[in-house]
Scaffold this motif. Structure first.
Motif, PDB file in Angstrom:
ATOM      1  N   GLY A   1      47.901 -15.300 -32.400  1.00  0.00           N
ATOM      2  CA  GLY A   1      49.117 -15.631 -31.673  1.00  0.00           C
ATOM      3  C   GLY A   1      49.098 -15.084 -30.256  1.00  0.00           C
ATOM      4  N   ALA A   2      49.731 -15.825 -29.353  1.00  0.00           N
ATOM      5  CA  ALA A   2      49.706 -15.449 -27.938  1.00  0.00           C
ATOM      6  C   ALA A   2      50.390 -14.119 -27.671  1.00  0.00           C
ATOM      7  N   ASP A   3      51.291 -13.704 -28.560  1.00  0.00           N
ATOM      8  CA  ASP A   3      52.021 -12.454 -28.343  1.00  0.00           C
ATOM      9  C   ASP A   3      51.355 -11.262 -29.024  1.00  0.00           C
ATOM     10  N   ALA A   4      50.162 -11.436 -29.570  1.00  0.00           N
ATOM     11  CA  ALA A   4      49.457 -10.322 -30.213  1.00  0.00           C
ATOM     12  C   ALA A   4      49.177  -9.221 -29.195  1.00  0.00           C
ATOM     13  N   VAL A   5      49.320  -7.972 -29.643  1.00  0.00           N
ATOM     14  CA  VAL A   5      49.006  -6.812 -28.798  1.00  0.00           C
ATOM     15  C   VAL A   5      47.506  -6.571 -28.898  1.00  0.00           C
ATOM     16  N   VAL A   6      46.784  -6.814 -27.813  1.00  0.00           N
ATOM     17  CA  VAL A   6      45.331  -6.749 -27.837  1.00  0.00           C
ATOM     18  C   VAL A   6      44.827  -5.789 -26.770  1.00  0.00           C
ATOM     19  N   PHE A   7      43.955  -4.881 -27.176  1.00  0.00           N
ATOM     20  CA  PHE A   7      43.224  -4.039 -26.248  1.00  0.00           C
ATOM     21  C   PHE A   7      41.843  -4.677 -26.087  1.00  0.00           C
ATOM     22  N   PRO A   8      41.584  -5.257 -24.926  1.00  0.00           N
ATOM     23  CA  PRO A   8      40.369  -6.065 -24.786  1.00  0.00           C
ATOM     24  C   PRO A   8      39.092  -5.238 -24.793  1.00  0.00           C
ATOM     25  N   CYS A   9      38.083  -5.821 -25.400  1.00  0.00           N
ATOM     26  CA  CYS A   9      36.746  -5.234 -25.424  1.00  0.00           C
ATOM     27  C   CYS A   9      35.755  -6.293 -24.962  1.00  0.00           C
ATOM     28  N   PRO A  10      34.804  -5.935 -24.105  1.00  0.00           N
ATOM     29  CA  PRO A  10      33.782  -6.910 -23.725  1.00  0.00           C
ATOM     30  C   PRO A  10      32.843  -7.194 -24.881  1.00  0.00           C
ATOM     31  N   ILE A  11      32.156  -8.308 -24.790  1.00  0.00           N
ATOM     32  CA  ILE A  11      31.183  -8.684 -25.817  1.00  0.00           C
ATOM     33  C   ILE A  11      29.849  -8.962 -25.142  1.00  0.00           C
ATOM     34  N   PRO A  12      28.754  -8.921 -25.893  1.00  0.00           N
ATOM     35  CA  PRO A  12      27.453  -9.205 -25.282  1.00  0.00           C
ATOM     36  C   PRO A  12      27.438 -10.563 -24.595  1.00  0.00           C
ATOM     37  N   GLU A  13      26.854 -10.628 -23.426  1.00  0.00           N
ATOM     38  CA  GLU A  13      26.794 -11.873 -22.678  1.00  0.00           C
ATOM     39  C   GLU A  13      26.088 -12.945 -23.503  1.00  0.00           C
ATOM     40  N   GLY A  14      26.732 -14.087 -23.613  1.00  0.00           N
ATOM     41  CA  GLY A  14      26.160 -15.173 -24.407  1.00  0.00           C
ATOM     42  C   GLY A  14      26.541 -15.127 -25.868  1.00  0.00           C
TER      43      GLY A  14
END
Length: 394
Positions: A46-59
């Motif tokens: 859902g668009a209102d989810a509380v998310v702490f972003p983490c990067p992911i491996p490129e590709g």
């Protein structure tokens, strides 16, 4: 009320069960947050989810198609899961510091969740979206097992508590395994505190414009899908599947999922789609041909649909073996099966006298009785109240 932080890899099959459990916890009044690939999480949670972003491996998750067995397992860890953990660790730490969760729910393949939680002294539970590692697939491969332990030890030294000793894939607080005895089998799990809660099958948003009016009620429908991460390896198999279904078009309606747009010159009588509303569609199909991904297998069996399983790598051969042992399907060789052989396998599972549908329906009943979402949320509820609760094996 309690606070739960879900840490997930950028793999839809691992995210979907977590979304169901998180939704149940939220309905009970708990606070829920996420650490992971923000765009994907918001798309499914859902668009209102509380998310702490983490990067992911490129590709993302890139594979070498010809790797199988131990080589594929080592490639997965060396080239994706270990780099993913290193990249996710700062985001998970930021989430724990800002959100202050009572419990971290760490996917088995997002080990940054377990290791960073360990470093901060926050109890964590493992979310095992596939049962493959619960049977210790490396028991007969001690060198590969040692290699994995060494890599995880090095990872712990970088992002976790160097004094920790627990395997981050199997939390000492408990492992939520989204399967049941009827599919997992009679063997005891190779790790302590495993609870077989059953799969989480819950509605999810779909933007597919599936042409429902084209379904022919006079013919059994067969769905062919290789999931979302096998486009690199699947072109030959999908061509054989199309040929098999075209040859049987007088008695079977075939739907082939081709998200990579690898198929051309598809004959009349076979419907090829880049996307389908899989959960809704499974209520209308008579058999599924798939790669043995745990999500697709469980969703099919939930609907009592028998399977033709063509495992490619990773956990898929183990899951395929469980399907066959349960009597709910047959197995074919992914890399060598011909259209003729695949058509014969489809005919076999569609044959009511063979008992495949009855076995699939029995597994499906066990899934519903296990109450996946409710059972998982109950266990997390208890752990949040008493940090040292033990989750015993069934």
């Amino acid at each position: 009320m309690s606070r739960f932080l879900f840490v997930v890899p950028p793999l839809v099959g691992h995210l979907n069960p977590a979304v169901g459990v998180a939704g149940e916890l939220a309905r009970r009044g708990h606070d829920v947050a996420w650490a992971g690939y923000a765009e994907q999480i918001r798309q499914h949670a859902g668009a209102d989810a509380v998310v702490f972003p983490c990067p992911i491996p490129e590709g993302g998750l890139r594979r070498t198609a010809d790797l199988k067995g131990p080589a594929a397992f080592q490639f997965l860890w060396a080239e994706f899961l270990i780099p993913l953990a290193d990249l996710m660790a700062p985001g998970v730490a930021a989430a724990i510091e800002a959100f202050e969760p009572d419990v971290v729910v760490a996917d088995q393949q997002a080990v940054a969740g377990a290791l960073v939680a360990e470093r901060y002294g926050v109890p964590h539970v493992t979310s095992a979206t596939t049962s493959a590692e619960l049977v210790d697939p490396l028991a007969t491969l001690p060198k590969v097992a040692d290699w994995v332990r060494t890599r995880l030890g090095e990872l712990r030294a970088r992002i976790g508590d160097p004094a920790g000793t627990a395997d981050p894939r199997f939390s000492p607080h408990g492992v939520l395994a989204f399967t049941t005895r009827e599919l997992f089998g009679a063997a005891e799990p190779a790790h302590d505190r495993v609870h077989l809660v059953g799969p989480v099958i819950s509605s999810r948003p779909s933007t597919s414009d599936f042409p429902w009016e084209l379904l022919d009620p006079a013919r059994p429908t067969v769905l062919v899908t290789l999931g979302t991460v096998n486009m690199d390896a699947g072109a030959r198999f999908l061509r054989e599947a199309v040929a098999a279904l075209a040859a049987s078009a007088d008695r079977v309606q075939g739907i082939v999922l081709d998200p990579g747009h690898t198929l051309t010159d598809v004959p009349d009588g076979v419907l090829v789609r880049a996307h389908v509303p899989q959960l809704d569609l499974l209520g209308h199909v008579a058999a599924v041909v798939c790669h043995g991904g745990h999500n697709t297998v469980c969703e099919s069996l939930w609907h009592g649909v028998p399977l033709v399983v063509a495992p490619i790598r990773d956990d898929q051969p183990i899951i395929a073996g469980q399907v066959v042992a349960a009597g709910a399907g047959v197995r074919v060789r992914f890399g060598r099966v011909t259209a003729t052989q695949l058509a014969a396998a489809i005919d076999t599972v569609l044959d009511d006298t063979a008992g495949f549908r009855a076995a699939a329906e029995a597994v499906g009943r066990s899934f519903r009785a296990a109450a996946g979402v409710t059972a998982a949320a109950d266990l997390l509820d208890h752990l949040a109240v008493r940090e040292n609760i033990g989750i015993s094996a069934d």
